[in-house]
Design a protein around this motif. Structure first.
Motif, PDB file in Angstrom:
ATOM      1  N   PHE A  66       0.809  -1.215   0.000  1.00  0.00           N
ATOM      2  CA  PHE A  66       0.000   0.000   0.000  1.00  0.00           C
ATOM      3  C   PHE A  66       0.849   1.275   0.000  1.00  0.00           C
ATOM      4  CE2 PHE A  66      -2.445  -3.350   2.126  1.00  0.00           C
ATOM      5  CZ  PHE A  66      -3.486  -3.454   1.225  1.00  0.00           C
ATOM      6  N   VAL A  67       2.119   1.139  -0.360  1.00  0.00           N
ATOM      7  CA  VAL A  67       3.032   2.276  -0.374  1.00  0.00           C
ATOM      8  C   VAL A  67       3.608   2.414  -1.780  1.00  0.00           C
ATOM      9  CG1 VAL A  67       5.148   3.226   0.606  1.00  0.00           C
ATOM     10  CG2 VAL A  67       3.621   1.891   2.034  1.00  0.00           C
ATOM     11  N   SER A  68       3.677   3.620  -2.284  1.00  0.00           N
ATOM     12  CA  SER A  68       4.271   3.873  -3.582  1.00  0.00           C
ATOM     13  C   SER A  68       5.781   3.624  -3.508  1.00  0.00           C
ATOM     14  CB  SER A  68       4.016   5.319  -4.007  1.00  0.00           C
ATOM     15  OG  SER A  68       4.757   5.637  -5.142  1.00  0.00           O
ATOM     16  N   PRO A  69       6.368   2.888  -4.465  1.00  0.00           N
ATOM     17  CA  PRO A  69       7.805   2.621  -4.409  1.00  0.00           C
ATOM     18  C   PRO A  69       8.666   3.885  -4.461  1.00  0.00           C
ATOM     19  CG  PRO A  69       6.755   1.247  -6.067  1.00  0.00           C
ATOM     20  CD  PRO A  69       5.730   2.223  -5.571  1.00  0.00           C
ATOM     21  N   GLN A  70       8.132   4.977  -4.978  1.00  0.00           N
ATOM     22  CA  GLN A  70       8.921   6.197  -5.069  1.00  0.00           C
ATOM     23  C   GLN A  70       8.987   6.937  -3.733  1.00  0.00           C
ATOM     24  OE1 GLN A  70       6.412   5.512  -7.331  1.00  0.00           O
ATOM     25  NE2 GLN A  70       7.747   4.850  -8.975  1.00  0.00           N
ATOM     26  N   SER A  71       8.007   6.742  -2.849  1.00  0.00           N
ATOM     27  CA  SER A  71       7.975   7.523  -1.615  1.00  0.00           C
ATOM     28  C   SER A  71       8.899   6.948  -0.536  1.00  0.00           C
ATOM     29  CB  SER A  71       6.546   7.641  -1.103  1.00  0.00           C
ATOM     30  OG  SER A  71       6.031   6.361  -0.806  1.00  0.00           O
ATOM     31  N   VAL A  72       8.685   5.715  -0.165  1.00  0.00           N
ATOM     32  CA  VAL A  72       9.489   5.097   0.884  1.00  0.00           C
ATOM     33  C   VAL A  72       9.494   3.582   0.652  1.00  0.00           C
ATOM     34  CG1 VAL A  72       7.587   4.840   2.519  1.00  0.00           C
ATOM     35  CG2 VAL A  72       9.923   5.034   3.367  1.00  0.00           C
ATOM     36  N   ASN A  73      10.572   2.930   1.002  1.00  0.00           N
ATOM     37  CA  ASN A  73      10.678   1.491   0.815  1.00  0.00           C
ATOM     38  C   ASN A  73      10.565   0.814   2.178  1.00  0.00           C
ATOM     39  OD1 ASN A  73      11.151  -1.063  -0.038  1.00  0.00           O
ATOM     40  ND2 ASN A  73      13.217  -0.713  -0.768  1.00  0.00           N
ATOM     41  N   CYS A  74       9.372   0.393   2.523  1.00  0.00           N
ATOM     42  CA  CYS A  74       9.137  -0.262   3.811  1.00  0.00           C
ATOM     43  C   CYS A  74       9.767  -1.646   3.872  1.00  0.00           C
ATOM     44  CB  CYS A  74       7.641  -0.358   4.079  1.00  0.00           C
ATOM     45  SG  CYS A  74       6.852   1.242   4.266  1.00  0.00           S
ATOM     46  N   ALA A  75      10.078  -2.218   2.720  1.00  0.00           N
ATOM     47  CA  ALA A  75      10.677  -3.550   2.688  1.00  0.00           C
ATOM     48  C   ALA A  75      12.119  -3.535   3.190  1.00  0.00           C
ATOM     49  CB  ALA A  75      10.619  -4.134   1.283  1.00  0.00           C
ATOM     50  N   ALA A  76      12.691  -2.363   3.409  1.00  0.00           N
ATOM     51  CA  ALA A  76      14.030  -2.291   3.986  1.00  0.00           C
ATOM     52  C   ALA A  76      14.048  -2.929   5.373  1.00  0.00           C
ATOM     53  CB  ALA A  76      14.496  -0.845   4.050  1.00  0.00           C
ATOM     54  N   PHE A  77      12.901  -2.951   6.032  1.00  0.00           N
ATOM     55  CA  PHE A  77      12.774  -3.635   7.316  1.00  0.00           C
ATOM     56  C   PHE A  77      13.091  -5.125   7.152  1.00  0.00           C
ATOM     57  CE2 PHE A  77       9.987  -5.958  10.311  1.00  0.00           C
ATOM     58  CZ  PHE A  77      10.554  -5.546  11.498  1.00  0.00           C
ATOM     59  N   CYS A  87      24.226 -12.438   9.293  1.00  0.00           N
ATOM     60  CA  CYS A  87      25.392 -12.042  10.093  1.00  0.00           C
ATOM     61  C   CYS A  87      25.481 -12.845  11.387  1.00  0.00           C
ATOM     62  CB  CYS A  87      25.355 -10.544  10.376  1.00  0.00           C
ATOM     63  SG  CYS A  87      25.714  -9.525   8.925  1.00  0.00           S
ATOM     64  N   SER A  88      24.354 -13.124  12.020  1.00  0.00           N
ATOM     65  CA  SER A  88      24.389 -13.906  13.258  1.00  0.00           C
ATOM     66  C   SER A  88      24.687 -15.379  12.990  1.00  0.00           C
ATOM     67  CB  SER A  88      23.081 -13.765  14.029  1.00  0.00           C
ATOM     68  OG  SER A  88      22.013 -14.346  13.314  1.00  0.00           O
ATOM     69  N   SER A  89      24.558 -15.809  11.731  1.00  0.00           N
ATOM     70  CA  SER A  89      24.874 -17.190  11.359  1.00  0.00           C
ATOM     71  C   SER A  89      26.298 -17.345  10.848  1.00  0.00           C
ATOM     72  CB  SER A  89      23.915 -17.673  10.270  1.00  0.00           C
ATOM     73  OG  SER A  89      22.603 -17.647  10.737  1.00  0.00           O
ATOM     74  N   GLY A  90      27.058 -16.263  10.838  1.00  0.00           N
ATOM     75  CA  GLY A  90      28.443 -16.345  10.380  1.00  0.00           C
ATOM     76  C   GLY A  90      28.631 -16.029   8.908  1.00  0.00           C
ATOM     77  N   PHE A  91      27.600 -15.471   8.267  1.00  0.00           N
ATOM     78  CA  PHE A  91      27.682 -15.086   6.859  1.00  0.00           C
ATOM     79  C   PHE A  91      27.672 -13.550   6.786  1.00  0.00           C
ATOM     80  CE2 PHE A  91      25.616 -19.231   6.893  1.00  0.00           C
ATOM     81  CZ  PHE A  91      26.341 -19.932   5.937  1.00  0.00           C
ATOM     82  N   ALA A  92      28.815 -12.928   7.047  1.00  0.00           N
ATOM     83  CA  ALA A  92      28.890 -11.466   7.065  1.00  0.00           C
ATOM     84  C   ALA A  92      28.531 -10.910   5.695  1.00  0.00           C
ATOM     85  CB  ALA A  92      30.283 -11.022   7.467  1.00  0.00           C
ATOM     86  N   CYS A  93      27.611  -9.937   5.664  1.00  0.00           N
ATOM     87  CA  CYS A  93      27.119  -9.424   4.385  1.00  0.00           C
ATOM     88  C   CYS A  93      26.508  -8.049   4.566  1.00  0.00           C
ATOM     89  CB  CYS A  93      26.077 -10.365   3.794  1.00  0.00           C
ATOM     90  SG  CYS A  93      24.567 -10.457   4.778  1.00  0.00           S
ATOM     91  N   ASP A  94      26.187  -7.431   3.433  1.00  0.00           N
ATOM     92  CA  ASP A  94      25.403  -6.201   3.383  1.00  0.00           C
ATOM     93  C   ASP A  94      24.183  -6.483   2.516  1.00  0.00           C
ATOM     94  OD1 ASP A  94      27.079  -4.507   4.880  1.00  0.00           O
ATOM     95  OD2 ASP A  94      28.408  -4.277   3.165  1.00  0.00           O
ATOM     96  N   VAL A  95      23.026  -6.006   2.937  1.00  0.00           N
ATOM     97  CA  VAL A  95      21.791  -6.211   2.177  1.00  0.00           C
ATOM     98  C   VAL A  95      21.275  -4.852   1.724  1.00  0.00           C
ATOM     99  CG1 VAL A  95      19.435  -7.090   2.238  1.00  0.00           C
ATOM    100  CG2 VAL A  95      21.237  -8.304   3.462  1.00  0.00           C
TER     101      VAL A  95
END
Length: 122
Positions: A66-77, A87-95
């Motif tokens: 229900f959110v426009s992709p241009q306004s805010v990306n709630c899926a960042a949560f 990271c807590s499983s030993g797979f250091a990464c950036d998402v």
């Protein structure tokens, strides 16, 4: 992410600690996603241009429904949850999370040490 991993691992009766990247990402795509959103993520892909990157795609993410992709990306949560689990499983990464009309994309970039360890295990 760490507590969610413990909870889903406890509830999944056949879970064993994953040591390979693809197996861990598959666990997130199916088991964790079903626990969070009631369905599996749409796709898990290896990025061919980068040796350390994978992509989880969700075509119908409830966080951005229900959110426009241009306004805010709630899926960042959800991206933060993925990073916390890995990271807590030993797979250091950036998402990195992005969204467009085709869905939500979670780009997972692992550190080189994680890729080297995975290569040694194969």
């Amino acid at each position: 992410g760490k507590r969610l991993l413990e909870l889903t691992a406890f509830r999944a009766s056949n879970y064993k600690r994953e040591t390979k990247i693809v197996n861990m990402l598959s666990f997130i795509q199916t088991t964790v996603w079903k626990h969070l959103f009631g369905k599996s993520a749409t796709a898990l892909e290896k990025i061919t241009q980068q040796h350390n990157a994978y992509l989880i795609r969700d075509a119908d993410n409830v966080l951005n429904r229900f959110v426009s992709p241009q306004s805010v990306n709630c899926a960042a949560f959800a991206g933060g949850i993925i990073e916390g689990i890995l990271c807590s499983s030993g797979f250091a990464c950036d998402v990195t999370t992005s969204a467009d009309g085709r869905g939500v994309f979670f780009l997972i970039s692992f550190e080189d040490a994680v890729i080297e360890r995975d290569d040694r295990l194969q």
